[in-house]
Motif scaffolding. Structure first.
Motif, PDB file in Angstrom:
ATOM      1  N   PHE A 192       2.720 -20.192  39.837  1.00 29.12           N
ATOM      2  CA  PHE A 192       1.175 -20.408  39.807  1.00 29.12           C
ATOM      3  C   PHE A 192       0.793 -19.420  41.031  1.00 29.12           C
ATOM      4  CE2 PHE A 192      -0.281 -21.946  44.202  1.00 29.12           C
ATOM      5  CZ  PHE A 192       0.893 -22.875  44.882  1.00 29.12           C
ATOM      6  N   ARG A 193      -0.077 -18.877  40.069  1.00 27.98           N
ATOM      7  CA  ARG A 193      -1.174 -17.727  40.924  1.00 27.98           C
ATOM      8  C   ARG A 193      -2.314 -17.384  41.558  1.00 27.98           C
ATOM      9  NH1 ARG A 193      -0.952 -12.837  36.453  1.00 27.98           N
ATOM     10  NH2 ARG A 193      -2.506 -14.077  35.259  1.00 27.98           N
ATOM     11  N   GLN A 194      -2.410 -16.328  42.165  1.00 28.48           N
ATOM     12  CA  GLN A 194      -4.280 -16.177  42.928  1.00 28.48           C
ATOM     13  C   GLN A 194      -4.275 -14.596  43.260  1.00 28.48           C
ATOM     14  OE1 GLN A 194      -5.416 -18.493  46.441  1.00 28.48           O
ATOM     15  NE2 GLN A 194      -7.339 -18.099  45.702  1.00 28.48           N
ATOM     16  N   ALA A 195      -4.997 -14.224  42.351  1.00 28.42           N
ATOM     17  CA  ALA A 195      -5.611 -13.156  42.717  1.00 28.42           C
ATOM     18  C   ALA A 195      -6.682 -12.959  43.980  1.00 28.42           C
ATOM     19  CB  ALA A 195      -5.750 -12.127  41.009  1.00 28.42           C
ATOM     20  N   PRO A 196      -7.408 -12.306  44.813  1.00 28.37           N
ATOM     21  CA  PRO A 196      -8.027 -12.134  45.448  1.00 28.37           C
ATOM     22  C   PRO A 196      -9.787 -12.599  45.052  1.00 28.37           C
ATOM     23  CG  PRO A 196      -6.292 -10.289  45.796  1.00 28.37           C
ATOM     24  CD  PRO A 196      -6.352 -10.732  44.417  1.00 28.37           C
ATOM     25  N   GLY A 197     -10.035 -13.941  45.541  1.00 31.86           N
ATOM     26  CA  GLY A 197     -11.154 -13.590  45.270  1.00 31.86           C
ATOM     27  C   GLY A 197     -11.349 -14.780  44.106  1.00 31.86           C
ATOM     28  N   LYS A 198     -10.315 -14.478  42.994  1.00 31.37           N
ATOM     29  CA  LYS A 198     -10.149 -15.623  42.381  1.00 31.37           C
ATOM     30  C   LYS A 198      -9.681 -17.240  42.895  1.00 31.37           C
ATOM     31  CE  LYS A 198     -10.316 -12.016  38.934  1.00 31.37           C
ATOM     32  NZ  LYS A 198      -9.243 -11.124  37.813  1.00 31.37           N
ATOM     33  N   GLU A 199      -9.840 -17.539  41.637  1.00 32.14           N
ATOM     34  CA  GLU A 199      -9.068 -19.375  41.483  1.00 32.14           C
ATOM     35  C   GLU A 199      -7.757 -19.213  41.355  1.00 32.14           C
ATOM     36  OE1 GLU A 199     -13.108 -22.129  40.420  1.00 32.14           O
ATOM     37  OE2 GLU A 199     -11.428 -22.032  39.579  1.00 32.14           O
ATOM     38  N   HIS A 200      -7.032 -20.415  41.767  1.00 29.94           N
ATOM     39  CA  HIS A 200      -5.492 -20.242  41.526  1.00 29.94           C
ATOM     40  C   HIS A 200      -5.258 -20.489  39.991  1.00 29.94           C
ATOM     41  CE1 HIS A 200      -5.434 -21.517  45.432  1.00 29.94           C
ATOM     42  NE2 HIS A 200      -4.150 -21.188  45.446  1.00 29.94           N
ATOM     43  N   GLU A 201      -4.361 -20.017  39.526  1.00 28.67           N
ATOM     44  CA  GLU A 201      -4.116 -20.117  37.372  1.00 28.67           C
ATOM     45  C   GLU A 201      -2.602 -20.221  37.728  1.00 28.67           C
ATOM     46  OE1 GLU A 201      -4.270 -15.726  36.152  1.00 28.67           O
ATOM     47  OE2 GLU A 201      -4.114 -16.774  34.122  1.00 28.67           O
ATOM     48  N   GLY A 202      -2.448 -21.510  36.820  1.00 28.86           N
ATOM     49  CA  GLY A 202      -0.783 -21.556  36.351  1.00 28.86           C
ATOM     50  C   GLY A 202      -0.744 -20.924  35.755  1.00 28.86           C
ATOM     51  N   VAL A 203       0.467 -19.789  35.862  1.00 28.60           N
ATOM     52  CA  VAL A 203       1.659 -18.973  35.091  1.00 28.60           C
ATOM     53  C   VAL A 203       2.147 -19.570  34.262  1.00 28.60           C
ATOM     54  CG1 VAL A 203       2.920 -17.176  35.743  1.00 28.60           C
ATOM     55  CG2 VAL A 203       1.517 -17.512  36.705  1.00 28.60           C
ATOM     56  N   ALA A 204       3.281 -20.860  34.708  1.00 25.04           N
ATOM     57  CA  ALA A 204       4.441 -20.792  33.658  1.00 25.04           C
ATOM     58  C   ALA A 204       5.781 -22.063  34.461  1.00 25.04           C
ATOM     59  CB  ALA A 204       5.554 -20.105  33.924  1.00 25.04           C
ATOM     60  N   THR A 205       5.617 -22.752  33.450  1.00 23.13           N
ATOM     61  CA  THR A 205       6.932 -24.186  34.399  1.00 23.13           C
ATOM     62  C   THR A 205       8.096 -24.132  33.428  1.00 23.13           C
ATOM     63  OG1 THR A 205       5.511 -25.930  32.858  1.00 23.13           O
ATOM     64  CG2 THR A 205       4.751 -25.708  35.514  1.00 23.13           C
ATOM     65  N   ILE A 206       8.500 -25.270  33.960  1.00 27.71           N
ATOM     66  CA  ILE A 206      10.120 -25.135  33.319  1.00 27.71           C
ATOM     67  C   ILE A 206      10.899 -26.499  33.935  1.00 27.71           C
ATOM     68  CG2 ILE A 206      11.594 -23.933  35.113  1.00 27.71           C
ATOM     69  CD1 ILE A 206      13.103 -23.103  32.459  1.00 27.71           C
ATOM     70  N   ASN A 207      10.335 -27.335  32.991  1.00 28.27           N
ATOM     71  CA  ASN A 207      11.062 -28.718  33.412  1.00 28.27           C
ATOM     72  C   ASN A 207      12.990 -28.818  32.828  1.00 28.27           C
ATOM     73  OD1 ASN A 207       8.226 -30.693  33.015  1.00 28.27           O
ATOM     74  ND2 ASN A 207       8.295 -29.821  30.981  1.00 28.27           N
ATOM     75  N   ASN A 208      13.367 -30.168  33.674  1.00 26.23           N
ATOM     76  CA  ASN A 208      14.819 -29.981  33.598  1.00 26.23           C
ATOM     77  C   ASN A 208      15.383 -30.095  32.221  1.00 26.23           C
ATOM     78  OD1 ASN A 208      14.989 -30.508  36.343  1.00 26.23           O
ATOM     79  ND2 ASN A 208      14.939 -32.323  36.552  1.00 26.23           N
ATOM     80  N   ASP A 209      14.037 -30.410  31.084  1.00 31.86           N
ATOM     81  CA  ASP A 209      15.343 -30.297  30.120  1.00 31.86           C
ATOM     82  C   ASP A 209      15.289 -29.190  29.777  1.00 31.86           C
ATOM     83  OD1 ASP A 209      12.544 -31.660  28.024  1.00 31.86           O
ATOM     84  OD2 ASP A 209      12.661 -30.274  29.497  1.00 31.86           O
TER      85      ASP A 209
END
Length: 125
Positions: free
Chosen positions: A36-53
């Protein structure tokens, strides 16, 4: 003690590429790893995920440009970022969810179990 250490951030011009890495240690089991990421002055944002499968999720804003992958033997998570844009400028964090798969994209650290201290990505126009 669980440790997540991100690396690979830096400064790049628009259109360039970076590869982030996250070395994980000390955890017992994980169902899902993500960025996930956070830019200055902005809320956190999910970027990508990977599961065990091997199933993955991406934010619409990065689909087709970013690729998440994992090396289980090395306990390392990667994020290949291509065609970078100035809007991608942010602190990028890797994280682990130990109790459940990621069927949706977590937005911030509170939707994970463990997270790292981040690596800065700056994209100039």
């Amino acid at each position: 003690q669980v440790r997540l250490v991100e690396s690979g951030g830096g400064s790049v011009q628009a259109g360039g590429s970076l590869r982030l890495s996250c070395a994980a240690s000390g955890y017992t089991y994980r169902y899902c790893m993500g960025w996930f990421r956070q830019a200055p002055g902005k809320e956190h944002e999910g970027v990508a995920t990977i599961n065990n499968d091997g199933s993955t999720n991406y934010a619409d804003s990065v689909k087709g440009r970013f690729t998440i992958s994992q090396d289980n033997a090395k306990n390392t998570l990667y994020l290949q970022m291509n065609s970078l844009k100035p809007d991608d400028t942010a602190m990028y964090y890797c994280a682990i969810r130990s109790g459940a798969y990621c069927y949706t994209l977590p937005r911030n650290q509170y939707e994970y179990t463990y997270w790292g201290s981040g690596t800065q990505v700056t994209v100039s126009s």
